[in-house]
Design a protein around this motif. Sequence first.
Motif, PDB file in Angstrom:
ATOM      1  N   LEU A  51       0.821  -1.215   0.000  1.00  0.00           N
ATOM      2  CA  LEU A  51       0.000   0.000   0.000  1.00  0.00           C
ATOM      3  C   LEU A  51       0.861   1.274   0.000  1.00  0.00           C
ATOM      4  O   LEU A  51       1.771   1.414   0.814  1.00  0.00           O
ATOM      5  CB  LEU A  51      -0.899  -0.006   1.238  1.00  0.00           C
ATOM      6  N   PRO A  52       0.563   2.214  -0.903  1.00  0.00           N
ATOM      7  CA  PRO A  52       1.261   3.513  -0.869  1.00  0.00           C
ATOM      8  C   PRO A  52       0.905   4.286   0.399  1.00  0.00           C
ATOM      9  O   PRO A  52      -0.172   4.095   0.972  1.00  0.00           O
ATOM     10  CB  PRO A  52       0.732   4.237  -2.116  1.00  0.00           C
ATOM     11  N   THR A  53       1.782   5.177   0.837  1.00  0.00           N
ATOM     12  CA  THR A  53       1.559   5.940   2.055  1.00  0.00           C
ATOM     13  C   THR A  53       0.855   7.270   1.757  1.00  0.00           C
ATOM     14  O   THR A  53       0.577   7.604   0.600  1.00  0.00           O
ATOM     15  CB  THR A  53       2.884   6.213   2.761  1.00  0.00           C
ATOM     16  N   TYR A  54       0.604   8.028   2.820  1.00  0.00           N
ATOM     17  CA  TYR A  54      -0.081   9.315   2.690  1.00  0.00           C
ATOM     18  C   TYR A  54       0.701  10.272   1.790  1.00  0.00           C
ATOM     19  O   TYR A  54       0.109  11.036   1.028  1.00  0.00           O
ATOM     20  CB  TYR A  54      -0.255   9.939   4.074  1.00  0.00           C
ATOM     21  N   ALA A  55       2.012  10.228   1.857  1.00  0.00           N
ATOM     22  CA  ALA A  55       2.851  11.121   1.039  1.00  0.00           C
ATOM     23  C   ALA A  55       2.675  10.855  -0.445  1.00  0.00           C
ATOM     24  O   ALA A  55       2.921  11.742  -1.269  1.00  0.00           O
ATOM     25  CB  ALA A  55       4.316  10.952   1.434  1.00  0.00           C
ATOM     26  N   THR A  56       2.219   9.665  -0.808  1.00  0.00           N
ATOM     27  CA  THR A  56       2.079   9.307  -2.220  1.00  0.00           C
ATOM     28  C   THR A  56       0.670   9.525  -2.746  1.00  0.00           C
ATOM     29  O   THR A  56       0.471  10.105  -3.817  1.00  0.00           O
ATOM     30  CB  THR A  56       2.468   7.828  -2.432  1.00  0.00           C
ATOM     31  N   ILE A  57      -0.348   9.068  -2.004  1.00  0.00           N
ATOM     32  CA  ILE A  57      -1.726   9.143  -2.523  1.00  0.00           C
ATOM     33  C   ILE A  57      -2.668   9.912  -1.604  1.00  0.00           C
ATOM     34  O   ILE A  57      -3.886   9.880  -1.786  1.00  0.00           O
ATOM     35  CB  ILE A  57      -2.291   7.737  -2.791  1.00  0.00           C
ATOM     36  N   GLY A  58      -2.126  10.576  -0.605  1.00  0.00           N
ATOM     37  CA  GLY A  58      -2.943  11.420   0.242  1.00  0.00           C
ATOM     38  C   GLY A  58      -3.952  10.655   1.087  1.00  0.00           C
ATOM     39  O   GLY A  58      -3.648   9.581   1.614  1.00  0.00           O
ATOM     40  N   ILE A  59      -5.177  11.194   1.176  1.00  0.00           N
ATOM     41  CA  ILE A  59      -6.194  10.643   2.075  1.00  0.00           C
ATOM     42  C   ILE A  59      -6.581   9.212   1.720  1.00  0.00           C
ATOM     43  O   ILE A  59      -7.092   8.469   2.563  1.00  0.00           O
ATOM     44  CB  ILE A  59      -7.448  11.552   2.065  1.00  0.00           C
ATOM     45  N   TRP A  60      -6.340   8.799   0.466  1.00  0.00           N
ATOM     46  CA  TRP A  60      -6.658   7.430   0.082  1.00  0.00           C
ATOM     47  C   TRP A  60      -5.828   6.409   0.859  1.00  0.00           C
ATOM     48  O   TRP A  60      -6.261   5.269   1.054  1.00  0.00           O
ATOM     49  CB  TRP A  60      -6.449   7.235  -1.418  1.00  0.00           C
ATOM     50  N   ALA A  61      -4.650   6.803   1.292  1.00  0.00           N
ATOM     51  CA  ALA A  61      -3.779   5.863   2.015  1.00  0.00           C
ATOM     52  C   ALA A  61      -4.408   5.392   3.326  1.00  0.00           C
ATOM     53  O   ALA A  61      -4.550   4.179   3.543  1.00  0.00           O
ATOM     54  CB  ALA A  61      -2.409   6.491   2.252  1.00  0.00           C
ATOM     55  N   PRO A  62      -4.811   6.295   4.230  1.00  0.00           N
ATOM     56  CA  PRO A  62      -5.444   5.812   5.460  1.00  0.00           C
ATOM     57  C   PRO A  62      -6.783   5.134   5.226  1.00  0.00           C
ATOM     58  O   PRO A  62      -7.154   4.206   5.964  1.00  0.00           O
ATOM     59  CB  PRO A  62      -5.596   7.079   6.303  1.00  0.00           C
ATOM     60  N   LEU A  63      -7.526   5.577   4.200  1.00  0.00           N
ATOM     61  CA  LEU A  63      -8.814   4.949   3.910  1.00  0.00           C
ATOM     62  C   LEU A  63      -8.636   3.492   3.474  1.00  0.00           C
ATOM     63  O   LEU A  63      -9.316   2.585   3.963  1.00  0.00           O
ATOM     64  CB  LEU A  63      -9.560   5.733   2.829  1.00  0.00           C
ATOM     65  N   LEU A  64      -7.702   3.272   2.540  1.00  0.00           N
ATOM     66  CA  LEU A  64      -7.441   1.911   2.078  1.00  0.00           C
ATOM     67  C   LEU A  64      -6.855   1.052   3.192  1.00  0.00           C
ATOM     68  O   LEU A  64      -7.172  -0.142   3.304  1.00  0.00           O
ATOM     69  CB  LEU A  64      -6.491   1.939   0.880  1.00  0.00           C
ATOM     70  N   LEU A  65      -6.028   1.656   4.020  1.00  0.00           N
ATOM     71  CA  LEU A  65      -5.452   0.923   5.144  1.00  0.00           C
ATOM     72  C   LEU A  65      -6.560   0.433   6.080  1.00  0.00           C
ATOM     73  O   LEU A  65      -6.545  -0.724   6.529  1.00  0.00           O
ATOM     74  CB  LEU A  65      -4.470   1.817   5.913  1.00  0.00           C
ATOM     75  N   CYS A  66      -7.511   1.296   6.359  1.00  0.00           N
ATOM     76  CA  CYS A  66      -8.612   0.918   7.262  1.00  0.00           C
ATOM     77  C   CYS A  66      -9.512  -0.147   6.637  1.00  0.00           C
ATOM     78  O   CYS A  66     -10.023  -1.032   7.338  1.00  0.00           O
ATOM     79  CB  CYS A  66      -9.428   2.147   7.647  1.00  0.00           C
ATOM     80  N   ILE A  67      -9.715  -0.092   5.312  1.00  0.00           N
ATOM     81  CA  ILE A  67     -10.519  -1.115   4.633  1.00  0.00           C
ATOM     82  C   ILE A  67      -9.842  -2.484   4.745  1.00  0.00           C
ATOM     83  O   ILE A  67     -10.489  -3.491   5.045  1.00  0.00           O
ATOM     84  CB  ILE A  67     -10.735  -0.737   3.155  1.00  0.00           C
ATOM     85  N   LEU A  68      -8.529  -2.507   4.508  1.00  0.00           N
ATOM     86  CA  LEU A  68      -7.787  -3.763   4.623  1.00  0.00           C
ATOM     87  C   LEU A  68      -7.762  -4.243   6.072  1.00  0.00           C
ATOM     88  O   LEU A  68      -7.782  -5.450   6.340  1.00  0.00           O
ATOM     89  CB  LEU A  68      -6.372  -3.585   4.090  1.00  0.00           C
TER      90      LEU A  68
END
Length: 452
Positions: free
Chosen positions: A115-132
């Motif tokens: 998974l890319p981090t916040y520095a790479t894809i912004g708010i999508w990073a924590p959202l995808l992390l929480c989904i996983l």
Amino acid sequence: MSQTMSAPPAQFSEAELKTARRKSLFSGTIGAVIEWYEYTVYATAAALVFGTLFFPSDQPGVSQIAALASFGVGFLARPVGAFVAGHLGDRIGRKATLILTFLIMTGATAAIGLLPTYATIGIWAPLLLCILRLAQGFAIGGEWGGAAIIAVESAEKGRRGFFGAWPQIGVSCGFLLGTAAVALSQWISGDAFSDWGWRMPFLISIVLAAVGMYIRLNAMESPAFLAAKEEAERRQEKMKAPIPELFKHHRKPLFIALFSRFAEAGNYYLFTVFLLSYVATTLELPAHYGPIAVMVGSALNIIAIPFFGHLSDRIGRKKTFLFGAAVIIASAWPIFELVRTGELWAIVLGVAIFLAVGHAAVYSVLPAFYSELFPTEVRYTGISVGYQTAAILLAGFTPAIAAWLVQVFGGTWPLVVIIIVTTVIAAIAVMAARESKDFDLDRIGQADPYER
């Protein structure tokens, strides 16, 4: 279906039954090791690096609390996983359900490692992390109950406590291996751990998944489930839907299962996940102090759990559990005082007291104790729902809440209060149950479950 057969299915000879027991026990234990390895890797990474990588903030402590809260998000999906896996496990079988939960867990873990981090894809990073993370929680929601049941239902007479302790060893082994994997990744990557080193333990799970899947595919179905299914077919009945049956006829054992978990559900994560953050940030001690203490405590926990499981076959589930509860209550304040000294030996000793004595005693008996609360046709559902409901009430957000309480009150005394109150509740729940070590597992749910 009002009762189940007391004999194993006709297709099992004595030799085949022994082989089935060994394979089922191995499947539940190894699967638990791998799945809890993956779960632990997330918990450790959340405590160490996920705050800055996925939840950056200018406010002191906010990133850390958010990262620990993301760990708790997975617990929101646990009851859902418990209901789904419980239904499937009681209708189609333990083995198939455990394979499903295993695939979901390992797939989500590998995806987190990519998974890319916040520095790479912004708010999508924590959202995808929480989904996983939710996917991980869903899988664990159905995993523990299945692993516990298949071990206990495969046990020889008079050894259910010992057999049931083995999946519990799997949990501790997974925690130990996961913590060790993160520590090894820190050593290999050095200063680059927060850049790429943290991904290594997640990606290793791909290899572990292949091993675990092979083992589970070659395991055999629980003899008790096959006996229940055979009896239903003989009577030309469909196996009843377990969820309505559970809430209609088995509410008391369900509440006993739920509240008896209070002794360890949240307290375990206080002395493992929260402790990692507390030692490194609040006490400003070397970051490796926490992982070392947890690894030593987990190793001793692995040794102690089968001992207490065996002990419960001799003196009873209730006496073994209540001994562990008494140790947890008596040692809560002294353990935090040991940790606050800042000495590595003291931190290790404190964690070891909890994991090797208090936690090991209460946790070792749960698979057998829970299995002896419910009849075969609702056992997977009852165990999973009771166990995982307690998890969402206590375990999920305990590390984040503990971090907030320490910030607000400037000390650990609120945590001691939480430990004592929750453990007392668990002790009362266990005392409300009958001693069940001599129950005939196939007669549970009838007027008198004792062997005749």
